[in-house]
Design a protein around this motif. Structure first.
Motif, PDB file in Angstrom:
ATOM      1  N   LYS A 171      -5.390   9.939  -1.131  1.00  0.00           N
ATOM      2  CA  LYS A 171      -5.627   8.250  -0.852  1.00  0.00           C
ATOM      3  C   LYS A 171      -4.564   7.343  -1.074  1.00  0.00           C
ATOM      4  CE  LYS A 171      -7.241   7.377  -5.549  1.00  0.00           C
ATOM      5  NZ  LYS A 171      -8.420   6.696  -6.359  1.00  0.00           N
ATOM      6  N   SER A 172      -4.492   6.392  -0.720  1.00  0.00           N
ATOM      7  CA  SER A 172      -3.653   5.132  -0.885  1.00  0.00           C
ATOM      8  C   SER A 172      -4.142   4.210  -2.055  1.00  0.00           C
ATOM      9  CB  SER A 172      -3.308   4.487   0.302  1.00  0.00           C
ATOM     10  OG  SER A 172      -2.729   5.159   1.337  1.00  0.00           O
ATOM     11  N   GLU A 173      -2.989   3.688  -2.641  1.00  0.00           N
ATOM     12  CA  GLU A 173      -3.208   2.701  -3.609  1.00  0.00           C
ATOM     13  C   GLU A 173      -2.520   1.330  -3.232  1.00  0.00           C
ATOM     14  OE1 GLU A 173      -3.133   3.812  -8.022  1.00  0.00           O
ATOM     15  OE2 GLU A 173      -1.367   2.284  -7.711  1.00  0.00           O
ATOM     16  N   THR A 174      -3.220   0.246  -3.302  1.00  0.00           N
ATOM     17  CA  THR A 174      -2.744  -1.100  -3.093  1.00  0.00           C
ATOM     18  C   THR A 174      -2.447  -1.837  -4.268  1.00  0.00           C
ATOM     19  OG1 THR A 174      -3.664  -0.683  -0.841  1.00  0.00           O
ATOM     20  CG2 THR A 174      -3.106  -3.096  -1.483  1.00  0.00           C
ATOM     21  N   ARG A 175      -1.236  -2.390  -4.410  1.00  0.00           N
ATOM     22  CA  ARG A 175      -0.986  -3.403  -5.633  1.00  0.00           C
ATOM     23  C   ARG A 175      -0.875  -4.834  -4.978  1.00  0.00           C
ATOM     24  NH1 ARG A 175       3.110  -0.580  -9.224  1.00  0.00           N
ATOM     25  NH2 ARG A 175       2.619  -2.486 -10.553  1.00  0.00           N
TER      26      ARG A 175
ATOM     27  N   ARG B 150       0.900  -1.044  -0.008  1.00  0.00           N
ATOM     28  CA  ARG B 150       0.108  -0.085   0.028  1.00  0.00           C
ATOM     29  C   ARG B 150       0.884   1.366   0.060  1.00  0.00           C
ATOM     30  NH1 ARG B 150      -2.112  -0.105   4.799  1.00  0.00           N
ATOM     31  NH2 ARG B 150      -1.430   1.517   5.734  1.00  0.00           N
ATOM     32  N   THR B 151       0.863   2.150  -0.853  1.00  0.00           N
ATOM     33  CA  THR B 151       1.466   3.274  -1.191  1.00  0.00           C
ATOM     34  C   THR B 151       0.590   4.488  -0.856  1.00  0.00           C
ATOM     35  OG1 THR B 151       3.013   2.116  -2.705  1.00  0.00           O
ATOM     36  CG2 THR B 151       2.914   4.356  -2.732  1.00  0.00           C
ATOM     37  N   PRO B 152       0.875   5.496   0.081  1.00  0.00           N
ATOM     38  CA  PRO B 152       0.148   6.593  -0.041  1.00  0.00           C
ATOM     39  C   PRO B 152       0.402   7.648  -0.819  1.00  0.00           C
ATOM     40  CG  PRO B 152       1.886   6.585   1.672  1.00  0.00           C
ATOM     41  CD  PRO B 152       1.940   5.278   1.107  1.00  0.00           C
ATOM     42  N   ASP B 153      -0.350   8.543  -1.361  1.00  0.00           N
ATOM     43  CA  ASP B 153      -0.513   9.477  -2.315  1.00  0.00           C
ATOM     44  C   ASP B 153      -1.132  10.878  -1.767  1.00  0.00           C
ATOM     45  OD1 ASP B 153      -0.812  11.005  -4.656  1.00  0.00           O
ATOM     46  OD2 ASP B 153      -0.558   9.388  -5.838  1.00  0.00           O
ATOM     47  N   TYR B 154      -0.363  11.871  -1.506  1.00  0.00           N
ATOM     48  CA  TYR B 154      -0.606  12.794  -1.091  1.00  0.00           C
ATOM     49  C   TYR B 154      -1.238  13.735  -1.982  1.00  0.00           C
ATOM     50  CZ  TYR B 154      -0.454  17.597   0.473  1.00  0.00           C
ATOM     51  OH  TYR B 154      -0.920  18.988   0.930  1.00  0.00           O
ATOM     52  N   GLU B 155      -0.969  13.880  -3.331  1.00  0.00           N
ATOM     53  CA  GLU B 155      -1.856  14.539  -4.204  1.00  0.00           C
ATOM     54  C   GLU B 155      -3.251  14.109  -4.537  1.00  0.00           C
ATOM     55  OE1 GLU B 155      -0.749  17.241  -5.650  1.00  0.00           O
ATOM     56  OE2 GLU B 155       1.178  16.963  -4.633  1.00  0.00           O
TER      57      GLU B 155
ATOM     58  N   LYS C 114      -0.581  -0.165 -11.757  1.00  0.00           N
ATOM     59  CA  LYS C 114      -0.701   1.032 -11.030  1.00  0.00           C
ATOM     60  C   LYS C 114      -2.187   1.670 -11.745  1.00  0.00           C
ATOM     61  CE  LYS C 114       3.827   2.509 -10.370  1.00  0.00           C
ATOM     62  NZ  LYS C 114       5.003   3.798 -10.617  1.00  0.00           N
ATOM     63  N   GLY C 115      -2.728   2.663 -10.932  1.00  0.00           N
ATOM     64  CA  GLY C 115      -3.875   3.277 -11.067  1.00  0.00           C
ATOM     65  C   GLY C 115      -5.158   2.595 -10.580  1.00  0.00           C
ATOM     66  N   THR C 116      -5.022   1.451 -10.098  1.00  0.00           N
ATOM     67  CA  THR C 116      -6.115   0.663  -9.236  1.00  0.00           C
ATOM     68  C   THR C 116      -5.704   0.097  -8.152  1.00  0.00           C
ATOM     69  OG1 THR C 116      -8.079  -0.430  -9.617  1.00  0.00           O
ATOM     70  CG2 THR C 116      -6.547  -1.029 -10.858  1.00  0.00           C
ATOM     71  N   SER C 117      -6.475  -0.084  -7.117  1.00  0.00           N
ATOM     72  CA  SER C 117      -6.133  -0.803  -5.998  1.00  0.00           C
ATOM     73  C   SER C 117      -6.781  -2.169  -5.962  1.00  0.00           C
ATOM     74  CB  SER C 117      -6.660  -0.169  -4.722  1.00  0.00           C
ATOM     75  OG  SER C 117      -5.813   0.822  -4.487  1.00  0.00           O
ATOM     76  N   ALA C 118      -5.954  -3.257  -5.299  1.00  0.00           N
ATOM     77  CA  ALA C 118      -6.333  -4.484  -5.472  1.00  0.00           C
ATOM     78  C   ALA C 118      -5.963  -5.227  -3.724  1.00  0.00           C
ATOM     79  CB  ALA C 118      -5.734  -5.382  -6.514  1.00  0.00           C
ATOM     80  N   GLY C 119      -6.646  -5.922  -3.358  1.00  0.00           N
ATOM     81  CA  GLY C 119      -6.415  -6.746  -2.115  1.00  0.00           C
ATOM     82  C   GLY C 119      -6.820  -7.989  -1.851  1.00  0.00           C
ATOM     83  N   SER C 120      -6.403  -8.753  -0.768  1.00  0.00           N
ATOM     84  CA  SER C 120      -6.857 -10.131  -0.307  1.00  0.00           C
ATOM     85  C   SER C 120      -6.504 -11.131  -1.597  1.00  0.00           C
ATOM     86  CB  SER C 120      -8.522 -10.043  -0.092  1.00  0.00           C
ATOM     87  OG  SER C 120      -8.857  -9.316   0.520  1.00  0.00           O
ATOM     88  N   PRO C 121      -5.022 -11.246  -1.854  1.00  0.00           N
ATOM     89  CA  PRO C 121      -4.510 -12.212  -2.704  1.00  0.00           C
ATOM     90  C   PRO C 121      -4.527 -13.569  -2.114  1.00  0.00           C
ATOM     91  CG  PRO C 121      -2.622 -11.044  -1.535  1.00  0.00           C
ATOM     92  CD  PRO C 121      -3.944 -10.354  -1.055  1.00  0.00           C
ATOM     93  N   GLN C 122      -5.146 -14.544  -2.769  1.00  0.00           N
ATOM     94  CA  GLN C 122      -5.301 -15.835  -2.651  1.00  0.00           C
ATOM     95  C   GLN C 122      -4.891 -16.820  -3.882  1.00  0.00           C
ATOM     96  OE1 GLN C 122      -8.799 -17.110  -0.613  1.00  0.00           O
ATOM     97  NE2 GLN C 122      -9.303 -15.216   0.227  1.00  0.00           N
TER      98      GLN C 122
END
Length: 584
Positions: free
Chosen positions: A66-70, A58-63, A87-95
């Motif tokens: 919000k944060s983005e998760t890859r 998860r990488t925060p973006d000040y501009e 980049k450009g959209t978040s994703a989570g819960s890898p299985q």
């Protein structure tokens, strides 16, 4: 002469370039802008063949505010990490699918709510697997990979016209959720390729912690199915048939403890369930979360395994042969990976010593964990045969660019002689014998602990010349229930004595300047700050965030009324209890 002149010029140029590069790469004190350089690594998932670990960054973006998760993956033998989502959209819960062909994750793409997506490891773009209108909040593959278990919240009726909030629940609001209605989270199954999901649980109850049985025929889950779930902490472990569901096959109630039971996990033969349990629910959050096992047939008696250890337990899991139970344990400023036999013997700390372990997963005798220290944010490590191996270096560039403050663990007696534990973070450029302005920075909870995880706030304060005290006063977790429970209905007493003893200890050592003291905190850290500044005038500045002062006036305005009533009673029936612990 020309050759000699040319040689001396090259030497001078080399020297100047070296000085310039050194100046560019020398670490600097942390600034507030560096907050957005720290990336959070977590959610490791080992592939079925044991060769890869998928994880999130998860990488925060000040501009963008919000944060983005890859999703990334890294070989378990070590090597280059590969990005699995763009980049450009978040994703989570890898299985991983059980056959290892697919890497799945959750994402909200194409203007849809959170759905399950899959990446074919043989190549190609990610494909959307579920199409639930209201989205999903969780999922798990069945053991044979033929189905998914989905957690789905009831769909709300939509209207183009403004609609009022209908408040008809005792628990009427929740942080990060807002006002609560009668929509509930239920368990569904879904077969890839089908167009609809099959609902398994029903009723005016929420379900959580769902997990498949080893044979894929049943699902264990957590739910409070009492007459008034909003009025107590009585969550239990239940089992529902994955084929028949609740309406056709009914439910099996596995536990009946009046306290909270959670985190169920099956034994390999499907006959036992290991879980965590609170056996003193009247002590609310001060109650230790113990490890227990019970028969999965609904006719068993719980066997407590860690009552004598008296530390909070989380994420229990049986070994493949069923002879060992692994779990996380919170203890004295650490979060450790530990194990115990199902009969309660053989307690062993597997990963310990100045670390914080989170998000562990396992493949045979190999573990993948997110492991952090006081000086470095968490990274993915493997643990096998007693050896830790770091696989990711997500925050390496950040750590090279900043100066990291030194710290030490401290132990000292409080006013009544009780030993108190915490951390002293020294200012950048600390010189022994010199006194420094000192900040007492108090954690929230109160049932929480400062541990060996990386604290950006403390590093920022130290970079600006402050010594920082991160203390675990009474009320904190990690030191046993009596240590925590002493704060029950008695806030601002023993914990005040403990944090003031920390200040005195640091002054006596010649580190803290008694004329330059500050105090602050958030949530209960702010509440204890209020007690501090109304009981002493030794502090020159204070910051009280998200706190409370006149406690009776707060009743009915937050989401803690159940806890308030358990600890203090109703404010119109026992006003003296509320007034006694108000700092106002």
């Amino acid at each position: 002469m020309k050759t000699r002149y040319l040689s001396s010029t090259l030497v001078a140029l080399f020297f100047l370039v070296h000085l310039n590069l050194s100046a560019q790469t020398s670490p600097e004190p942390v600034t507030i802008d560096n907050y957005f350089d720290v990336q959070a690594v977590g959610n490791p998932a080992i592939s079925p063949d044991g060769k890869w670990i998928a994880y999130t960054v998860r990488t925060p973006d000040y501009e963008k505010k919000k944060s983005e998760t890859r999703i990334w993956m890294v070989p378990t033998d070590g090597g280059e990490a590969l990005p699995m989502t763009a980049k450009g959209t978040s994703a989570g819960s890898p299985q991983w699918s059980p056959d290892g062909k697919y890497l799945s994750f959750t994402a909200s793409r194409n203007d849809s709510k959170s759905q399950v997506w899959v990446l074919d490891r043989r190549g190609g773009e990610a494909q959307q697997l579920t199409f639930v209108d209201q989205g999903i909040s969780g999922y798990k593959w069945s053991p044979d990979g033929s189905r998914l278990m989905l957690m789905i919240r009831d769909k709300k009726e939509e209207s183009d016209d403004p609609t009022p909030f209908v408040i008809d629940r005792l628990q009427f609001k929740q942080d990060y959720a807002g006002y609560l209605d009668r929509t509930r989270t239920h368990i569904y199954t879904f077969t890839p390729g089908d167009t609809t999901e099959t609902q398994l649980t029903f009723g005016d109850y929420d379900q959580s912690g769902a997990t498949w049985s080893p044979d894929g025929k049943s699902i264990a889950f957590v739910s409070n199915r009492t007459e008034e779930p909003d009025g107590n902490f009585d969550s239990n472990i239940w089992i529902v048939s994955a084929d028949k569901g609740e309406k056709e096959g009914g439910l099996i109630q596995v536990t009946t403890n009046p306290g909270g039971d959670s985190s169920p996990s099956w034994s390999p033969d499907g006959k036992q369930i290991v879980y965590t349990t609170s056996i003193t629910p009247e002590k609310i959050w001060y109650s230790t979360s113990h490890l227990a096992t019970i028969s999965a047939d609904g006719n068993g008696t719980p066997k407590l395994l860690t009552q004598a250890i008296d530390r909070n337990i989380g994420s229990p899991e049986f070994s493949d042969d069923g002879k060992t139970i692994y779990f996380e344990i919170e203890d004295s400023g650490e979060s450790q990976l530990a194990s115990i036999r199902p009969d309660g013997t053989g307690f062993t700390r597997l990963i310990q010593n100045d670390v914080v372990v989170n998000n562990y997963t396992r493949h045979g005798d190999m573990f993948a964990v997110t492991l952090g220290t006081f000086s470095a944010p968490g990274e993915i490590h493997t643990f096998k045969n007693g050896q830790l191996k770091q696989l990711t270096k997500v925050n390496e560039d950040y750590l090279k660019s900043v100066q990291t403050a030194d710290f030490e663990e401290i132990r000292f007696p409080s006013k009544d002689g009780t030993e108190i534990h915490g951390f002293l973070v020294k200012p950048i450029g600390y010189e022994a014998g010199k006194k420094y302005p000192t900040l007492l920075w108090i954690h929230g909870g109160p049932v929480a602990q400062y541990d060996h995880s990386y604290s950006f706030n403390a590093q920022l304060f130290a970079a600006n010349g402050y010594a920082v005290l991160l203390i675990n006063p009474r009320g904190s977790s990690g030191y046993g229930q009596p240590f925590s429970e002493i704060l029950f209905a008695d806030w601002g007493n023993k914990d005040f004595e403990d944090v003031m003893a920390a200040v005195d200890y640091t002054i006596e050592r010649g580190i803290a300047d008694p004329e330059k003291l500050g105090v602050g905190g958030w949530s209960y850290g702010g509440i204890l700050t209020n007690y501090v500044i109304t009981k002493t005038d030794r502090f020159k500045a204070a910051m009280s965030g998200a706190s409370e002062t006149l406690l009776r006036s707060n009743y009915g305005h937050d989401h803690y009324q159940k806890h308030w009533e358990a600890e203090l009673g109703l404010p119109w029936e026992t006003p003296e209890k509320w007034e006694r612990i108000s700092s106002f």
